[in-house]
Design an enzyme around this catalytic site. Structure first.
Site, PDB file in Angstrom:
ATOM      1  N   ASP A  11       1.037  -1.366  -0.140  1.00 44.73           N
ATOM      2  CA  ASP A  11       0.069   0.116  -0.111  1.00 44.73           C
ATOM      3  C   ASP A  11       0.955   1.366   0.070  1.00 44.73           C
ATOM      4  O   ASP A  11       0.587   2.262  -0.545  1.00 44.73           O
ATOM      5  CB  ASP A  11      -0.913   0.099   1.209  1.00 44.73           C
ATOM      6  CG  ASP A  11      -2.134   0.682   1.113  1.00 44.73           C
ATOM      7  OD1 ASP A  11      -2.514   1.429  -0.045  1.00 44.73           O
ATOM      8  OD2 ASP A  11      -3.176   0.567   1.837  1.00 44.73           O
ATOM      9  N   HIS A  23      -7.844  -1.038   8.991  1.00 48.19           N
ATOM     10  CA  HIS A  23      -6.953  -0.492   8.165  1.00 48.19           C
ATOM     11  C   HIS A  23      -7.170   0.821   7.629  1.00 48.19           C
ATOM     12  O   HIS A  23      -8.142   1.259   7.220  1.00 48.19           O
ATOM     13  CB  HIS A  23      -7.226  -1.203   6.693  1.00 48.19           C
ATOM     14  CG  HIS A  23      -6.398  -0.777   5.675  1.00 48.19           C
ATOM     15  ND1 HIS A  23      -5.331  -1.505   5.181  1.00 48.19           N
ATOM     16  CD2 HIS A  23      -6.311  -0.039   4.751  1.00 48.19           C
ATOM     17  CE1 HIS A  23      -4.552  -1.124   4.022  1.00 48.19           C
ATOM     18  NE2 HIS A  23      -5.289  -0.003   3.914  1.00 48.19           N
ATOM     19  N   HIS A  25      -6.290   4.761   6.798  1.00 44.58           N
ATOM     20  CA  HIS A  25      -5.319   5.879   6.137  1.00 44.58           C
ATOM     21  C   HIS A  25      -5.770   7.224   7.181  1.00 44.58           C
ATOM     22  O   HIS A  25      -6.462   7.261   7.825  1.00 44.58           O
ATOM     23  CB  HIS A  25      -5.830   6.241   4.831  1.00 44.58           C
ATOM     24  CG  HIS A  25      -5.408   4.861   3.834  1.00 44.58           C
ATOM     25  ND1 HIS A  25      -4.236   5.172   3.026  1.00 44.58           N
ATOM     26  CD2 HIS A  25      -5.927   3.516   3.566  1.00 44.58           C
ATOM     27  CE1 HIS A  25      -4.107   3.951   2.166  1.00 44.58           C
ATOM     28  NE2 HIS A  25      -5.133   3.173   3.012  1.00 44.58           N
ATOM     29  N   CYS A  65      -4.041   5.007  -2.287  1.00 48.27           N
ATOM     30  CA  CYS A  65      -4.518   4.155  -3.363  1.00 48.27           C
ATOM     31  C   CYS A  65      -4.479   4.734  -4.778  1.00 48.27           C
ATOM     32  O   CYS A  65      -5.338   5.971  -5.024  1.00 48.27           O
ATOM     33  CB  CYS A  65      -6.009   3.441  -3.069  1.00 48.27           C
ATOM     34  SG  CYS A  65      -6.328   2.634  -4.452  1.00 48.27           S
ATOM     35  N   ASN A  88      -0.771   5.666   4.829  1.00 48.65           N
ATOM     36  CA  ASN A  88      -1.672   4.864   5.838  1.00 48.65           C
ATOM     37  C   ASN A  88      -1.237   5.389   7.168  1.00 48.65           C
ATOM     38  O   ASN A  88      -0.395   6.055   7.437  1.00 48.65           O
ATOM     39  CB  ASN A  88      -1.262   3.498   5.722  1.00 48.65           C
ATOM     40  CG  ASN A  88      -1.767   2.697   4.584  1.00 48.65           C
ATOM     41  OD1 ASN A  88      -1.214   2.925   3.487  1.00 48.65           O
ATOM     42  ND2 ASN A  88      -2.587   1.765   4.538  1.00 48.65           N
TER      43      ASN A  88
HETATM   44  P1  HMG Z   1      -9.430  -6.119 -16.221  1.00 49.80           P
HETATM   45  O1  HMG Z   1      -8.923  -5.338 -17.293  1.00 49.80           O
HETATM   46  O2  HMG Z   1     -10.987  -6.099 -16.164  1.00 49.80           O
HETATM   47  O3  HMG Z   1      -9.062  -7.578 -16.490  1.00 49.80           O
HETATM   48  O4  HMG Z   1      -9.155  -5.620 -14.846  1.00 49.80           O
HETATM   49  P2  HMG Z   1      -9.464  -8.849 -17.370  1.00 49.80           P
HETATM   50  O5  HMG Z   1      -9.871  -9.936 -16.257  1.00 49.80           O
HETATM   51  O6  HMG Z   1     -10.617  -8.331 -18.203  1.00 49.80           O
HETATM   52  O7  HMG Z   1      -8.195  -9.348 -18.175  1.00 49.80           O
HETATM   53  C1  HMG Z   1      -7.764  -8.408 -19.178  1.00 49.80           C
HETATM   54  C2  HMG Z   1      -6.076  -8.728 -19.207  1.00 49.80           C
HETATM   55  O8  HMG Z   1      -5.391  -8.669 -18.308  1.00 49.80           O
HETATM   56  C3  HMG Z   1      -6.115 -10.340 -19.856  1.00 49.80           C
HETATM   57  O9  HMG Z   1      -4.947 -10.109 -20.554  1.00 49.80           O
HETATM   58  C4  HMG Z   1      -5.678 -10.980 -18.395  1.00 49.80           C
HETATM   59  O10 HMG Z   1      -4.760 -11.857 -18.497  1.00 49.80           O
HETATM   60  C5  HMG Z   1      -4.735  -9.530 -17.829  1.00 49.80           C
HETATM   61  P3  HMG Z   1      -4.991 -10.444 -22.081  1.00 49.80           P
HETATM   62  O11 HMG Z   1      -5.818 -11.981 -22.265  1.00 49.80           O
HETATM   63  O12 HMG Z   1      -6.128  -9.089 -22.669  1.00 49.80           O
HETATM   64  O13 HMG Z   1      -3.783 -10.518 -22.744  1.00 49.80           O
HETATM   65  N1  HMG Z   1      -4.744  -9.764 -16.157  1.00 49.80           N
HETATM   66  C6  HMG Z   1      -3.781 -10.033 -15.583  1.00 49.80           C
HETATM   67  N2  HMG Z   1      -2.436  -9.843 -15.783  1.00 49.80           N
HETATM   68  C7  HMG Z   1      -1.579  -9.821 -14.629  1.00 49.80           C
HETATM   69  N3  HMG Z   1      -2.104 -10.080 -13.496  1.00 49.80           N
HETATM   70  C8  HMG Z   1      -3.443 -10.173 -13.042  1.00 49.80           C
HETATM   71  C9  HMG Z   1      -4.057  -9.992 -14.170  1.00 49.80           C
HETATM   72  N4  HMG Z   1      -5.480  -9.874 -14.355  1.00 49.80           N
HETATM   73  C10 HMG Z   1      -5.969  -9.860 -15.534  1.00 49.80           C
HETATM   74  N5  HMG Z   1      -3.815 -10.286 -11.961  1.00 49.80           N
HETATM   75  C11 HMG Z   1      -8.197  -6.390 -12.666  1.00 49.80           C
HETATM   76  C12 HMG Z   1      -9.334  -6.241 -13.566  1.00 49.80           C
HETATM   77  C13 HMG Z   1      -8.558  -6.538 -11.225  1.00 49.80           C
HETATM   78  C14 HMG Z   1      -7.195  -7.280 -13.017  1.00 49.80           C
HETATM   79  C15 HMG Z   1      -7.726  -4.819 -12.593  1.00 49.80           C
HETATM   80  O14 HMG Z   1      -8.726  -3.996 -12.469  1.00 49.80           O
HETATM   81  C16 HMG Z   1      -6.541  -4.532 -11.640  1.00 49.80           C
HETATM   82  O15 HMG Z   1      -5.318  -5.174 -11.680  1.00 49.80           O
HETATM   83  N6  HMG Z   1      -6.889  -3.729 -10.355  1.00 49.80           N
HETATM   84  C17 HMG Z   1      -5.922  -3.581  -9.427  1.00 49.80           C
HETATM   85  C18 HMG Z   1      -5.997  -2.329  -8.658  1.00 49.80           C
HETATM   86  C19 HMG Z   1      -5.324  -2.225  -7.443  1.00 49.80           C
HETATM   87  O16 HMG Z   1      -4.353  -2.915  -7.334  1.00 49.80           O
HETATM   88  N7  HMG Z   1      -5.577  -0.981  -6.601  1.00 49.80           N
HETATM   89  C20 HMG Z   1      -4.993  -0.996  -5.597  1.00 49.80           C
HETATM   90  C21 HMG Z   1      -5.065  -1.929  -4.574  1.00 49.80           C
HETATM   91  S1  HMG Z   1      -6.692  -1.850  -3.353  1.00 49.80           S
HETATM   92  C22 HMG Z   1      -6.051  -0.663  -2.331  1.00 49.80           C
HETATM   93  O17 HMG Z   1      -5.176   0.023  -2.245  1.00 49.80           O
HETATM   94  C23 HMG Z   1      -7.057  -0.591  -1.026  1.00 49.80           C
HETATM   95  C24 HMG Z   1      -6.640  -1.374   0.290  1.00 49.80           C
HETATM   96  O18 HMG Z   1      -5.273  -0.775   0.596  1.00 49.80           O
HETATM   97  C25 HMG Z   1      -7.631  -1.218   1.410  1.00 49.80           C
HETATM   98  C26 HMG Z   1      -7.951   0.216   1.634  1.00 49.80           C
HETATM   99  O19 HMG Z   1      -7.179   1.036   1.729  1.00 49.80           O
HETATM  100  O20 HMG Z   1      -9.456   0.390   1.749  1.00 49.80           O
HETATM  101  C27 HMG Z   1      -6.444  -2.785  -0.016  1.00 49.80           C
HETATM  102 MG    MG Z   2      -5.148   1.170   1.823  1.00 51.80          MG
END
Ligand code: HMG
Ligand code: MG
Length: 311
Positions: free
Chosen positions: A26, A221, A223, A254, A263
């Site tokens: 994070d 959790h 921030h 984020c 955080n």
């Molecule tokens: P999408 O575009 O809908 O993915 O994204 P998809 O399922 O349609 O797949 C599209 C392409 O992406 C495909 O490739 C997949 O293989 C590839 P293609 O066939 O077109 O060549 N793909 C991947 N490649 C590598 N690793 C993967 C993966 N998944 C699909 N895992 C997805 C959907 C969820 C993947 C996207 O929206 C994403 O990666 N989001 C991440 C956002 C993120 O990380 N945000 C920060 C973390 S959350 C946070 O910080 C909050 C927290 O701290 C708590 C709080 O504070 O409240 C936890």
């Molecule tokens: Mg967070």
């Protein structure tokens, strides 16, 4: 100036707390300039050496969505080669089956899925809806369970959403329950944009209790956008929650939530718990050392008050 506060316990609080460190994930996911993989590895090593029992190391998300963590496989394979099972036990974020495949290839044993409590953030962070996010998590969590991999479930936007405003506690409980029903072992309630206040924390923990989810299954959790994180921890302790997420040096934010800042700083949490005589097992000066070292790499001082006082 003393390096530790005087210990004055407060009756009725837990005796021991688990600090779940999220700095390498994070903390770094929002950094604009690319942090070299070796610097990330050293940050993780230092945090593990400081006694932090869980260090969330990186994310197996789509590399285009979070470019800073595109080196997740390189980072983890290097750490596994060096630390073996200790590295395999480090939690990593995994949103879907593709992410799980990547984590399983390296033999990782602990993943964390991240759901949204709101429709808008589900769309912005996951490219899914409030309902359809579970279609993505379900198969991944079933496979993780079959492989004996531990799954933590995050719920984001538990206390407010920058697009939708206030979020009803019942909506958060519904999302949390869904994750538990899919097999999450622990639920981390995220105040993604730092708007929570103490009464709201108590109300949310109580609402989970009424839904049959006791504080032993919850983590909080926070921030620290509005400087309320420690007050909110105090409310959580009074409600019996014993796991708190924090980020070394107060790094964080984020990339898909406007107005998300750092955080709760691990050092501020450690200082607070130490003063209350609550066991945590973390070496404060070692965490301050890790944060000061990382601040040098990032080129700006830590926002943590405790790091500034002791660093
Ligand atoms: P999408 O575009 O809908 O993915 O994204 P998809 O399922 O349609 O797949 C599209 C392409 O992406 C495909 O490739 C997949 O293989 C590839 P293609 O066939 O077109 O060549 N793909 C991947 N490649 C590598 N690793 C993967 C993966 N998944 C699909 N895992 C997805 C959907 C969820 C993947 C996207 O929206 C994403 O990666 N989001 C991440 C956002 C993120 O990380 N945000 C920060 C973390 S959350 C946070 O910080 C909050 C927290 O701290 C708590 C709080 O504070 O409240 C936890
Ligand atoms: Mg967070």
């Amino acid at each position: 100036m003393s390096e530790l506060p005087m210990v004055v316990p407060e009756p009725g609080l837990p005796e021991r707390v688990t600090i779940y460190e999220v700095g390498p994930r994070d903390g770094l996911q929002n950094e604009a300039s690319s942090v070299p993989t070796e610097v990330k590895a050293e940050f993780v090593r230092r945090l593990v050496a400081a006694g932090l029992p869980a260090v969330e190391a990186t994310s197996f998300v789509h590399p285009r969505w979070v470019p800073q963590l595109a080196d997740a496989a390189d980072l983890m394979s290097g750490l596994v080669a060096e630390l073996g099972d200790r590295a395999r036990a480090l939690p990593v974020l995994v949103p879907n089956e593709r992410g799980l495949d990547r984590a399983l290839e390296l033999g990782l044993r602990h993943v964390a899925v991240f759901a949204s409590a709101t429709e808008t953030f589900a769309s912005k962070n996951l490219n899914r809806g409030l309902e359809t996010q579970f279609e993505m998590f379900g198969p991944m969590m079933a496979r993780a369970r079959d492989a004996g991999v531990e799954v933590r479930g995050y719920v984001s936007m538990c206390f407010g959403d920058p697009w939708e405003g206030p979020v009803p506690v019942e909506q958060v409980v519904t999302v949390g329950r869904r994750l538990l029903d899919l097999g999450a072992g622990q639920l981390s309630l995220g105040d993604t944009i730092g708007v929570a206040t103490a009464g709201h924390v108590r109300a949310l923990v109580a609402a989970f209790g009424e839904a049959g989810v006791g504080p032993e299954r919850l983590a909080l959790h926070f921030h620290d956008t509005y400087g309320q994180a420690l007050t909110n921890v105090h409310a959580g302790l009074q409600a019996g929650v014993t796991t708190y997420d924090a980020s070394a040096g107060g790094l964080g934010g984020c990339p898909y939530a406007k107005s998300a800042t750092g955080n709760l700083a691990t050092e501020d949490l450690v200082w607070f718990l130490t003063g209350l005589g609550i066991e945590h097992g973390v070496d404060l000066s070692a965490v301050v050392g890790a944060s000061t070292w990382m601040a040098g790499h990032l080129g700006r001082p830590s926002p943590s008050a405790v790091v500034r006082a002791l660093g």
